[in-house]
Enzyme design. Structure first.
Site, PDB file in Angstrom:
ATOM      1  N   TYR A 162       0.842  -1.190   0.000  1.00 28.55           N
ATOM      2  CA  TYR A 162       0.000   0.000   0.000  1.00 28.55           C
ATOM      3  C   TYR A 162       0.876   1.238   0.000  1.00 28.55           C
ATOM      4  CZ  TYR A 162       0.665   1.061   5.045  1.00 28.55           C
ATOM      5  OH  TYR A 162       1.184   1.398   6.267  1.00 28.55           O
ATOM      6  N   CYS A 163       0.243   2.387  -0.303  1.00 25.52           N
ATOM      7  CA  CYS A 163       0.969   3.655  -0.352  1.00 25.52           C
ATOM      8  C   CYS A 163       0.053   4.740   0.198  1.00 25.52           C
ATOM      9  CB  CYS A 163       1.420   3.955  -1.784  1.00 25.52           C
ATOM     10  SG  CYS A 163       0.053   4.035  -2.975  1.00 25.52           S
ATOM     11  N   GLY A 164       0.060   5.927  -0.402  1.00 24.81           N
ATOM     12  CA  GLY A 164      -0.818   6.975   0.053  1.00 24.81           C
ATOM     13  C   GLY A 164      -2.233   6.825  -0.472  1.00 24.81           C
ATOM     14  N   TRP A 169      -3.325   4.294   2.511  1.00 21.35           N
ATOM     15  CA  TRP A 169      -3.401   5.090   3.730  1.00 21.35           C
ATOM     16  C   TRP A 169      -4.533   6.116   3.666  1.00 21.35           C
ATOM     17  CZ3 TRP A 169      -2.115   4.273   8.391  1.00 21.35           C
ATOM     18  CH2 TRP A 169      -2.120   5.315   9.331  1.00 21.35           C
TER      19      TRP A 169
END
Length: 289
Positions: A237-239, A265
Site C-alpha cells: 500500500y501507499c498513500g 493510507w
C-alpha cells in the site's frame, strides 16, 4: 515474461505490426503527478507518435467518498469504456509510459493485467524514448474506438477488512516515504503514521537514477531486507493506491506476485477506529483514527 519494454523492444514490436507479423501496438501516455494531476498539457506539447492520452484521475480511478481513499478503483465497465476510447482491441499489445519514473504507467499496467490484457510499461518512459533520438509529435490523437472486452477474474486486491488477517501471515509493505510512514509528514491525510506491523520500503528504492527500474537481481536484493522473497505472501500500500502499483510491478519483475491494497493510507486514515502506528518501527506507538 517481462512486464517492461525497452525502446529497442518497442521499436521491434512496432515494426512487426507494420510487417503484419505481430499484433497491433497501442501506445498510452499516462502523464500524471501529485502536484500536476492533469498531464494533458505536457502530452499535447510532445508525446510518442500515435500515443493516446490517458487521464489517471478520471479514467484510472473514480470519484468516491473519503472512506474509499483518494483513488478508488474504477468499475470494470467504466475501465472497459475508457480502454475502448483509447482504441484498444482484444489481442493488442498495450504499452504505457509517462514522465514520472513509470509510477502512473504502472497503475494502468496493474489495472489492465488483472483482466489478462497484454500490457507493458516503457522502461524509462518518454525520457528514454527521446534520449535515443526517437521522434516525438505534438497535438492530440483521437483513435477509432476499440472493441476490447475486459472479463474474467480481476483479483489481486486486498480490502481494508482483510488487512489485519493478512499481516498476521504475510508481509505488508508501506511504500511511502519514511516521513509519511513515521507520521512526521501527514500530507493531505487526517492523521499520520502507518498500519501497525507494516514494513517501510519506499517505492523509489526500486528505481535507478535514469528513471528505469532496477534489474531483477538488484530488485530481489532490495526487497530481501524487508522480509520479501519468492516464497513470501506480500501486499503493498501507499498513500492513495498509485505508487503501490509501481512496487507491484517491481515485485513482478523480480518474480514475486503481490496483492495491492488500493484504498491505501488515504482510506485507512479516513476510517474511524482503525489502529495507527507512529514512529519508525513497524509496531510503533499505537493510537487510533
Amino acid at each position: 515474461m517481462s512486464h517492461l519494454v525497452s525502446v529497442a523492444q518497442l521499436i521491434h514490436l512496432q515494426r512487426a505490426e507494420e510487417h503484419g507479423t505481430g499484433p497491433a501496438v497501442r501506445l498510452l501516455d499516462v502523464r500524471w503527478r501529485l502536484d500536476r494531476p492533469e498531464g494533458r498539457p505536457e502530452y499535447l506539447r510532445a508525446h510518442l507518435p500515435g500515443a493516446v492520452y490517458v487521464d489517471l484521475e478520471h479514467e484510472l480511478a473514480r470519484r468516491g467518498e473519503p472512506a474509499e481513499g483518494r483513488h478508488p478503483l474504477p468499475d470494470s465497465g467504466d475501465l472497459q469504456r475508457a480502454a475502448r476510447g483509447w482504441g484498444v482491441n482484444d489481442g493488442d499489445v498495450v504499452v504505457a509510459y509517462d514522465d514520472n519514473r513509470s509510477v502512473p504507467a504502472a497503475r494502468l499496467w496493474w489495472l489492465l493485467r488483472r483482466f489478462g490484457v497484454d500490457v507493458r510499461v516503457l522502461d524509462g518512459g518518454i525520457r528514454a524514448w527521446a534520449g535515443e533520438g526517437m521522434p516525438l509529435e505534438r497535438g492530440d490523437v483521437l483513435p477509432e474506438p476499440g472493441g476490447i472486452t475486459l472479463a474474467g477474474d480481476a483479483g489481486g486486491v486486498i480490502l481494508l477488512e482483510q488487512v489485519e488477517a493478512f499481516r498476521d501471515g504475510g508481509v505488508l509493505l508501506d511504500v511511502r516515504t519514511p516521513e509519511q510512514y513515521s507520521g512526521v509528514h501527514t500530507a493531505t491525510d487526517p492523521v499520520g503514521g502507518h498500519i501497525p506491523g507494516a514494513v517501510n520500503l519506499p517505492a523509489m528504492a526500486t528505481v535507478a537514477g535514469d528513471g528505469r527500474l532496477q534489474r531483477p537481481d538488484a530488485l530481489r536484493r532490495i526487497f530481501a531486507p524487508a522480509g520479501v522473497d519468492a516464497g513470501t505472501d506480500v501486499a503493498v500500500y501507499c498513500g492513495s493506491g498509485v505508487a503501490a502499483m509501481h512496487t507491484a510491478l517491481a515485485l513482478e519483475q523480480s518474480g514475486i506476485r503481490a496483492l495491492v491494497y488500493p484504498g491505501s493510507w488515504s482510506q485507512w486514515s479516513n476510517t474511524r477506529g482503525q489502529p495507527v502506528a507512529v514512529g519508525i518501527l513497524p509496531e510503533g506507538r499505537l493510537t487510533h483514527v
